[in-house]
Scaffold this active site. Structure first.
Site, PDB file in Angstrom:
ATOM      1  N   LYS A  50       0.835  -1.186   0.000  1.00 17.25           N
ATOM      2  CA  LYS A  50       0.000   0.000   0.000  1.00 17.25           C
ATOM      3  C   LYS A  50       0.877   1.246   0.000  1.00 17.25           C
ATOM      4  CE  LYS A  50       0.717   1.898   3.382  1.00 17.25           C
ATOM      5  NZ  LYS A  50       1.971   2.424   4.022  1.00 17.25           N
ATOM      6  N   TYR A  55      -4.482   4.285   6.046  1.00 18.75           N
ATOM      7  CA  TYR A  55      -5.024   3.350   7.051  1.00 18.75           C
ATOM      8  C   TYR A  55      -6.372   3.850   7.578  1.00 18.75           C
ATOM      9  CZ  TYR A  55      -0.713   0.688   7.128  1.00 18.75           C
ATOM     10  OH  TYR A  55       0.350  -0.105   6.766  1.00 18.75           O
TER      11      TYR A  55
HETATM   12  P1  NDP Z   1      12.436   1.376   2.370  1.00 21.39           P
HETATM   13  O1  NDP Z   1      12.996   2.663   1.917  1.00 21.39           O
HETATM   14  O2  NDP Z   1      12.891   0.826   3.681  1.00 21.39           O
HETATM   15  O3  NDP Z   1      12.706   0.242   1.271  1.00 21.39           O
HETATM   16  C1  NDP Z   1      12.358   0.415  -0.073  1.00 21.39           C
HETATM   17  C2  NDP Z   1      13.278  -0.425  -0.934  1.00 21.39           C
HETATM   18  O4  NDP Z   1      12.866  -0.269  -2.291  1.00 21.39           O
HETATM   19  C3  NDP Z   1      14.735  -0.008  -0.913  1.00 21.39           C
HETATM   20  O5  NDP Z   1      15.460  -0.569   0.151  1.00 21.39           O
HETATM   21  C4  NDP Z   1      15.226  -0.507  -2.246  1.00 21.39           C
HETATM   22  O6  NDP Z   1      15.533  -1.896  -2.142  1.00 21.39           O
HETATM   23  C5  NDP Z   1      14.001  -0.398  -3.138  1.00 21.39           C
HETATM   24  N1  NDP Z   1      14.062   0.746  -4.064  1.00 21.39           N
HETATM   25  C6  NDP Z   1      14.000   0.652  -5.407  1.00 21.39           C
HETATM   26  N2  NDP Z   1      14.089   1.851  -5.980  1.00 21.39           N
HETATM   27  C7  NDP Z   1      14.226   2.746  -4.965  1.00 21.39           C
HETATM   28  C8  NDP Z   1      14.384   4.152  -4.934  1.00 21.39           C
HETATM   29  N3  NDP Z   1      14.407   4.906  -6.063  1.00 21.39           N
HETATM   30  N4  NDP Z   1      14.487   4.757  -3.732  1.00 21.39           N
HETATM   31  C9  NDP Z   1      14.440   4.035  -2.596  1.00 21.39           C
HETATM   32  N5  NDP Z   1      14.307   2.693  -2.585  1.00 21.39           N
HETATM   33  C10 NDP Z   1      14.198   2.038  -3.750  1.00 21.39           C
HETATM   34  O7  NDP Z   1      10.847   1.545   2.345  1.00 21.39           O
HETATM   35  P2  NDP Z   1       9.783   0.640   3.111  1.00 21.39           P
HETATM   36  O8  NDP Z   1      10.211  -0.759   3.075  1.00 21.39           O
HETATM   37  O9  NDP Z   1       9.475   1.232   4.420  1.00 21.39           O
HETATM   38  O10 NDP Z   1       8.481   0.852   2.177  1.00 21.39           O
HETATM   39  C11 NDP Z   1       8.339   0.189   0.938  1.00 21.39           C
HETATM   40  C12 NDP Z   1       6.840   0.045   0.600  1.00 21.39           C
HETATM   41  O11 NDP Z   1       6.204  -0.696   1.624  1.00 21.39           O
HETATM   42  C13 NDP Z   1       6.090   1.372   0.516  1.00 21.39           C
HETATM   43  O12 NDP Z   1       5.125   1.300  -0.507  1.00 21.39           O
HETATM   44  C14 NDP Z   1       5.407   1.481   1.866  1.00 21.39           C
HETATM   45  O13 NDP Z   1       4.208   2.244   1.826  1.00 21.39           O
HETATM   46  C15 NDP Z   1       5.106   0.025   2.165  1.00 21.39           C
HETATM   47  N6  NDP Z   1       5.032  -0.249   3.599  1.00 21.39           N
HETATM   48  C16 NDP Z   1       3.982  -0.967   4.068  1.00 21.39           C
HETATM   49  C17 NDP Z   1       3.859  -1.252   5.403  1.00 21.39           C
HETATM   50  C18 NDP Z   1       2.741  -2.080   5.903  1.00 21.39           C
HETATM   51  O14 NDP Z   1       2.598  -2.217   7.111  1.00 21.39           O
HETATM   52  N7  NDP Z   1       1.919  -2.657   5.036  1.00 21.39           N
HETATM   53  C19 NDP Z   1       4.850  -0.753   6.377  1.00 21.39           C
HETATM   54  C20 NDP Z   1       5.962  -0.057   5.775  1.00 21.39           C
HETATM   55  C21 NDP Z   1       6.040   0.202   4.433  1.00 21.39           C
HETATM   56  P3  NDP Z   1      16.752  -2.540  -2.972  1.00 21.39           P
HETATM   57  O15 NDP Z   1      17.959  -1.882  -2.430  1.00 21.39           O
HETATM   58  O16 NDP Z   1      16.645  -3.970  -2.639  1.00 21.39           O
HETATM   59  O17 NDP Z   1      16.505  -2.245  -4.424  1.00 21.39           O
END
Ligand code: NDP
Length: 372
Positions: free
Chosen positions: A138, A223
């Site tokens: 989401k 949410y």
């Molecule tokens: P993070 O920044 O921690 O991780 C995102 C990952 O996406 C990065 O580590 C990277 O992984 C990859 N990525 C690819 N392109 C980019 C870019 N241009 N900039 C940054 N990261 C990039 O974010 P979150 O994990 O917190 O959030 C990711 C998604 O999950 C969002 O859509 C958020 O809304 C959702 N979310 C949902 C939650 C829930 O409870 N359902 C809770 C938290 C987040 P790599 O290095 O492997 O390419």
């Protein structure tokens, strides 16, 4: 707790991480979890090995019907770490350039997209074109038009599109929904959803319009939007909204800091919600009916979710949300199981239409009619 909170906020992770539960070790709400399972196992590749991707991967270690088998990442060092930690074979590792080749990989059934919001649309469509089921975090995308394109692409490719609405499988949430359906609250009159946290690092993608699609509303306000729908059990027909911005440097044009918004429902029920990146301690749902009430606080954190109704404390089991979600999603994909509250792309498009309407209401200052 405070130092951990400060740490997380500096890292820029969502407030949801503030209600930390161990990643495994809790019993799931699925009745048959302890029975031997000999059905199909959903083999999942996670795209985006960030904070939430890591949480999902760790929770999946306790799944019985789903298994992490692959990764898609732009960071080779993370791929190496995940390969050794989660025993992922080299042939199931991809990057953002070559992951279309997953179509030739018979050992992966689904890709779980856990990247910044603004990337979901294109990535999910590529997953669909590769013939794999898509699970997407989401908000599913950054507006309803993009969301509909994702739904259409998955339909065309004959794959399922599911969204990480983990609260739809949470036992106390489901008990409130059961009570509401059974008429135990009487006619529903009012819902209040308060969702927010003080965001840290100003350089993170969550404060970048291109990658986040907006601000707090996309990340945490969603949410309250989704919650108002499953708690009241109706779809809103109008929206009003007001924005407050105290820091125009941190929260640039198109990145909302605080929005208060209101919904009207066909029955006459109303909702009043708050979405913010500038206040802590906001994770609360309140549902009021003519015969009773329900309060969940915390309502959407990772758990334990806590709540009470006019009948007393809610004492349904504490679960690891992501473990249950992934097991339930396996059942949805393989057996066409229908969850109490849908987690499909169409459900997500409804939230995106409401977000579009909220932003329009903020911009125009007018009440916006919607039909979902
Ligand atoms: P993070 O920044 O921690 O991780 C995102 C990952 O996406 C990065 O580590 C990277 O992984 C990859 N990525 C690819 N392109 C980019 C870019 N241009 N900039 C940054 N990261 C990039 O974010 P979150 O994990 O917190 O959030 C990711 C998604 O999950 C969002 O859509 C958020 O809304 C959702 N979310 C949902 C939650 C829930 O409870 N359902 C809770 C938290 C987040 P790599 O290095 O492997 O390419």
């Amino acid at each position: 707790m405070n130092s951990r909170r400060d740490f997380l906020q500096k890292l820029g992770v969502s407030a949801l991480a503030l209600h930390l539960a161990p990643l495994s070790g809790f019993a799931s709400c699925t009745d048959d979890r302890n029975k031997a399972y000999d059905g199909p196992v959903l083999r999942v590749a996670i795209m985006g090995l960030g904070s939430y991707g890591t949480r999902v991967a760790e929770a999946m270690q306790s799944c019985t019907k789903a298994k992490l088998v692959g990764v898609i990442s732009g960071t080779p060092s993370k791929v190496k770490d995940w390969q050794s930690k989660f025993k992922i074979p080299e042939k199931n590792c991809y990057n953002y350039e070559n992951f279309d080749n997953i179509k030739n990989n018979p050992d992966i059934d689904a890709v779980y997209v856990i990247t910044p919001n603004g990337l979901h649309h294109d990535q999910v469509i590529r997953v669909a074109k590769a013939g794999k089921h898509a699970i997407c975090e989401k908000p599913m995308s950054v507006n309803a038009q993009q969301g509909q394109e994702m739904v259409d692409a998955c339909k065309k490719a004959n794959v399922k599109l599911l969204v990480g609405y983990r609260m739809h499988f949470e036992p106390k949430t489901l008990e409130v929904i059961r009570m509401r359906k059974a008429g135990e609250f009487g006619k529903i009159m009012f819902f209040q959803g308060q969702c927010g946290f003080k965001i840290g690092d100003p350089t993170q993608w969550r404060l970048n319009k291109q990658l986040a699609g907006g601000g707090a509303m996309m990340d945490i306000g969603i949410y309250a939007i989704n919650g108002s729908r499953y708690m009241i059990g109706e779809e809103p027909v109008w929206v009003t909204a007001q924005e407050t911005k105290t820091d125009t440097v941190k929260f640039k044009e198109g990145v909302d800091e605080t929005i208060q918004f209101q919904f009207g429902f066909p029955s006459g029920a109303v909702a009043s919600c708050l979405s913010t990146y500038n206040m802590n301690n906001l994770d609360r749902f309140f549902l009021d009916g003519e015969k009773g009430f329900a309060e969940l606080q915390p309502s959407t954190g990772y758990g334990p979710i806590q709540g009470r109704t006019h009948k007393g404390e809610l004492n349904q089991p504490v679960t690891t949300h992501q473990t249950v979600q992934m097991d339930e999603m396996a059942g949805i994909i393989f057996s066409n199981n229908q969850p109490v509250v849908p987690v499909n792309g169409e459900e997500a498009v409804k939230d995106l239409k409401i977000i579009d309407a909220i932003y329009l209401a903020v911009k125009t200052g007018k009440k916006v009619d919607i039909s979902l």
